[in-house]
Scaffold this motif. Structure first.
Motif, PDB file in Angstrom:
ATOM      1  N   LEU A 274       0.818  -1.209   0.000  1.00  6.52           N
ATOM      2  CA  LEU A 274       0.000   0.000   0.000  1.00  6.52           C
ATOM      3  C   LEU A 274       0.854   1.262   0.000  1.00  6.52           C
ATOM      4  O   LEU A 274       0.559   2.227  -0.712  1.00  6.52           O
ATOM      5  CB  LEU A 274      -0.929  -0.006   1.211  1.00  6.52           C
ATOM      6  CG  LEU A 274      -2.005  -1.104   1.234  1.00  6.52           C
ATOM      7  CD1 LEU A 274      -2.712  -1.125   2.573  1.00  6.52           C
ATOM      8  CD2 LEU A 274      -2.995  -0.885   0.106  1.00  6.52           C
ATOM      9  N   MET A 275       1.916   1.240   0.801  1.00  9.38           N
ATOM     10  CA  MET A 275       2.805   2.403   0.856  1.00  9.38           C
ATOM     11  C   MET A 275       3.505   2.618  -0.478  1.00  9.38           C
ATOM     12  O   MET A 275       3.599   3.745  -0.971  1.00  9.38           O
ATOM     13  CB  MET A 275       3.843   2.199   1.966  1.00  9.38           C
ATOM     14  CG  MET A 275       3.255   2.077   3.368  1.00  9.38           C
ATOM     15  SD  MET A 275       2.623   3.663   3.968  1.00  9.38           S
ATOM     16  CE  MET A 275       4.143   4.516   4.304  1.00  9.38           C
ATOM     17  N   ARG A 276       3.983   1.523  -1.082  1.00  6.79           N
ATOM     18  CA  ARG A 276       4.665   1.641  -2.369  1.00  6.79           C
ATOM     19  C   ARG A 276       3.711   2.155  -3.452  1.00  6.79           C
ATOM     20  O   ARG A 276       4.068   3.014  -4.255  1.00  6.79           O
ATOM     21  CB  ARG A 276       5.244   0.291  -2.774  1.00  6.79           C
ATOM     22  CG  ARG A 276       6.067   0.356  -4.066  1.00  6.79           C
ATOM     23  CD  ARG A 276       6.768  -0.956  -4.388  1.00  6.79           C
ATOM     24  NE  ARG A 276       5.808  -2.016  -4.701  1.00  6.79           N
ATOM     25  CZ  ARG A 276       5.547  -3.042  -3.910  1.00  6.79           C
ATOM     26  NH1 ARG A 276       6.176  -3.147  -2.740  1.00  6.79           N
ATOM     27  NH2 ARG A 276       4.672  -3.959  -4.269  1.00  6.79           N
ATOM     28  N   ALA A 277       2.489   1.643  -3.471  1.00  6.27           N
ATOM     29  CA  ALA A 277       1.497   2.077  -4.459  1.00  6.27           C
ATOM     30  C   ALA A 277       1.194   3.565  -4.305  1.00  6.27           C
ATOM     31  O   ALA A 277       1.084   4.298  -5.299  1.00  6.27           O
ATOM     32  CB  ALA A 277       0.222   1.250  -4.308  1.00  6.27           C
ATOM     33  N   ALA A 278       1.059   4.020  -3.068  1.00  4.69           N
ATOM     34  CA  ALA A 278       0.768   5.434  -2.819  1.00  4.69           C
ATOM     35  C   ALA A 278       1.904   6.316  -3.303  1.00  4.69           C
ATOM     36  O   ALA A 278       1.677   7.365  -3.926  1.00  4.69           O
ATOM     37  CB  ALA A 278       0.505   5.656  -1.334  1.00  4.69           C
ATOM     38  N   HIS A 279       3.139   5.914  -3.035  1.00  5.23           N
ATOM     39  CA  HIS A 279       4.287   6.720  -3.464  1.00  5.23           C
ATOM     40  C   HIS A 279       4.423   6.723  -4.982  1.00  5.23           C
ATOM     41  O   HIS A 279       4.807   7.741  -5.581  1.00  5.23           O
ATOM     42  CB  HIS A 279       5.566   6.207  -2.816  1.00  5.23           C
ATOM     43  CG  HIS A 279       5.723   6.612  -1.376  1.00  5.23           C
ATOM     44  ND1 HIS A 279       5.878   7.930  -0.985  1.00  5.23           N
ATOM     45  CD2 HIS A 279       5.724   5.884  -0.228  1.00  5.23           C
ATOM     46  CE1 HIS A 279       5.979   7.994   0.337  1.00  5.23           C
ATOM     47  NE2 HIS A 279       5.877   6.767   0.817  1.00  5.23           N
ATOM     48  N   GLU A 280       4.116   5.598  -5.632  1.00  2.00           N
ATOM     49  CA  GLU A 280       4.184   5.553  -7.090  1.00  2.00           C
ATOM     50  C   GLU A 280       3.150   6.483  -7.721  1.00  2.00           C
ATOM     51  O   GLU A 280       3.420   7.156  -8.715  1.00  2.00           O
ATOM     52  CB  GLU A 280       3.968   4.115  -7.577  1.00  2.00           C
ATOM     53  CG  GLU A 280       5.153   3.200  -7.307  1.00  2.00           C
ATOM     54  CD  GLU A 280       4.887   1.773  -7.757  1.00  2.00           C
ATOM     55  OE1 GLU A 280       3.765   1.500  -8.252  1.00  2.00           O
ATOM     56  OE2 GLU A 280       5.794   0.930  -7.612  1.00  2.00           O
ATOM     57  N   LEU A 281       1.955   6.535  -7.162  1.00  5.64           N
ATOM     58  CA  LEU A 281       0.912   7.420  -7.669  1.00  5.64           C
ATOM     59  C   LEU A 281       1.317   8.889  -7.500  1.00  5.64           C
ATOM     60  O   LEU A 281       1.024   9.731  -8.352  1.00  5.64           O
ATOM     61  CB  LEU A 281      -0.411   7.158  -6.956  1.00  5.64           C
ATOM     62  CG  LEU A 281      -1.118   5.852  -7.347  1.00  5.64           C
ATOM     63  CD1 LEU A 281      -2.241   5.541  -6.369  1.00  5.64           C
ATOM     64  CD2 LEU A 281      -1.666   5.946  -8.772  1.00  5.64           C
ATOM     65  N   LYS A 282       1.994   9.172  -6.401  1.00  3.17           N
ATOM     66  CA  LYS A 282       2.448  10.545  -6.176  1.00  3.17           C
ATOM     67  C   LYS A 282       3.556  10.919  -7.153  1.00  3.17           C
ATOM     68  O   LYS A 282       3.528  11.990  -7.768  1.00  3.17           O
ATOM     69  CB  LYS A 282       2.956  10.712  -4.746  1.00  3.17           C
ATOM     70  CG  LYS A 282       3.467  12.119  -4.451  1.00  3.17           C
ATOM     71  CD  LYS A 282       3.972  12.245  -3.033  1.00  3.17           C
ATOM     72  CE  LYS A 282       4.497  13.659  -2.777  1.00  3.17           C
ATOM     73  NZ  LYS A 282       5.043  13.814  -1.415  1.00  3.17           N
ATOM     74  N   ASP A 283       4.527  10.018  -7.336  1.00  2.00           N
ATOM     75  CA  ASP A 283       5.669  10.316  -8.199  1.00  2.00           C
ATOM     76  C   ASP A 283       5.265  10.407  -9.671  1.00  2.00           C
ATOM     77  O   ASP A 283       5.767  11.255 -10.408  1.00  2.00           O
ATOM     78  CB  ASP A 283       6.752   9.247  -8.026  1.00  2.00           C
ATOM     79  CG  ASP A 283       7.384   9.277  -6.649  1.00  2.00           C
ATOM     80  OD1 ASP A 283       7.298  10.324  -5.980  1.00  2.00           O
ATOM     81  OD2 ASP A 283       7.961   8.253  -6.241  1.00  2.00           O
TER      82      ASP A 283
END
Length: 310
Positions: A274-283
């Motif tokens: 979940l954390m990785r997915a959130a950061h990818e969406l932000k980047d």
């Protein structure tokens, strides 16, 4: 505005929050003060010299003062902490400010255009030298104001908008200087209403996009810089995801975007995913507030999805 570090919440929902913009309160205050003084000067000398071009530019600059004031107020409101009633705080006030500014600008330019058309029938004498001097002051005032926001134009959409608006105003004032020079040299009175119409047309053209985008944002449409199809495809391609439904992307403010979505993952997911997915969406997309709900059963996902949502 205060700088905040990016942070995320643990649990079944992954969250990310954008960096708050740098504080430009002082720049807003100086810009508003300079432009108020210039509006008064321009309006007084516009009436005295019988120049509709100056009056038109004064009306435009008055809308800039209102715009800067509303943007400043929205920035202050946007920094207020969330409450039980306003769970996102008052970040959406920046969208309301953009819509307000667009409407005020269009109304003001409509009035200027009407007066310019009327003057074609009865051209009035214009003090060209006075027009040139006052408009020259406008170049200086708008140029300085634009410079105040230059350092933040790459990191904050609101500040970038203020910078571009002030820079454009400096260009408009330069056009008024040229008109004053031509009137002085040729005595062509019709140049004054023509310049007024040109200013009004340019402002309407530049404002139409602001109006359209602010209306879209007020209706929670996906921001124009984000492709919802690409977002859905990105989520669908994440490891372990077999389906994506109930995807929503909307602006929380003119600088922050939120996303919620249900992901069907038969094997489930942990906090790291979940954390990785959130950061990818932000980047990748600039979506900084992300909430993802994981469902392990396709049947459960279909049952929970609202009618018509896939």
């Amino acid at each position: 505005m205060t700088e905040h570090a990016d942070h995320s919440a643990h649990g079944r929902d992954g969250h990310g929050h954008a960096h708050a913009p740098t504080d430009f309160g002082k720049a807003f205050a100086i810009g508003i003060g300079l432009n108020i003084a210039f509006v008064l000067i321009e309006a007084i000398y516009g009436v005295w010299s019988n120049s509709l071009a100056l009056v038109a530019d004064a009306g435009h600059n008055l809308s800039d003062v209102l715009g800067l004031a509303v943007a400043c107020a929205a920035a202050v409101l946007g920094n207020r902490a969330p409450t039980a009633r306003y769970t996102y705080g008052m970040k959406g006030s920046s969208i309301m400010a953009a819509l307000f500014n667009a409407v005020i600008l269009l109304v003001a330019m409509g009035a200027i255009a009407w007066e310019a058309v009327r003057r074609f029938a009865e051209p009035a004498p214009v003090a060209g030298i006075t027009v040139m001097v006052v408009a020259g002051i406008g170049i200086l005032v708008n140029g300085v104001t634009a410079w105040l926001f230059a350092s933040g134009r790459k990191g904050d959409l609101n500040v970038k908008g203020a910078f571009l608006h002030m820079a454009a105003d400096a260009a408009v004032s330069a056009g008024v200087v040229v008109a004053g020079l031509l009137i002085t040299l040729t005595g062509w009175r019709w140049l004054d209403p023509v310049t007024s119409l040109a200013i009004a047309a340019m402002v309407v053209w530049s404002t139409w996009g602001l109006l359209r985008e602010s209306v879209r944002m007020s209706l929670d449409a996906v921001p124009s810089g984000i492709d919802p199809g690409a977002v859905r495809a990105h989520l669908r391609d994440l490891d372990g995801v077999t389906a994506v439904h109930d995807l929503h992307v909307w602006p929380m403010s003119t600088t922050e975007v939120a996303l919620t979505s249900h992901l069907v993952m038969p094997a489930g997911a942990d906090d790291t995913f979940l954390m990785r997915a959130a950061h990818e969406l932000k980047d990748r997309f600039g979506i900084a507030h992300v909430t993802l709900q994981v469902e392990t059963s396709e049947a459960t996902a279909c049952a929970l999805a609202p009618d018509g949502v896939v």
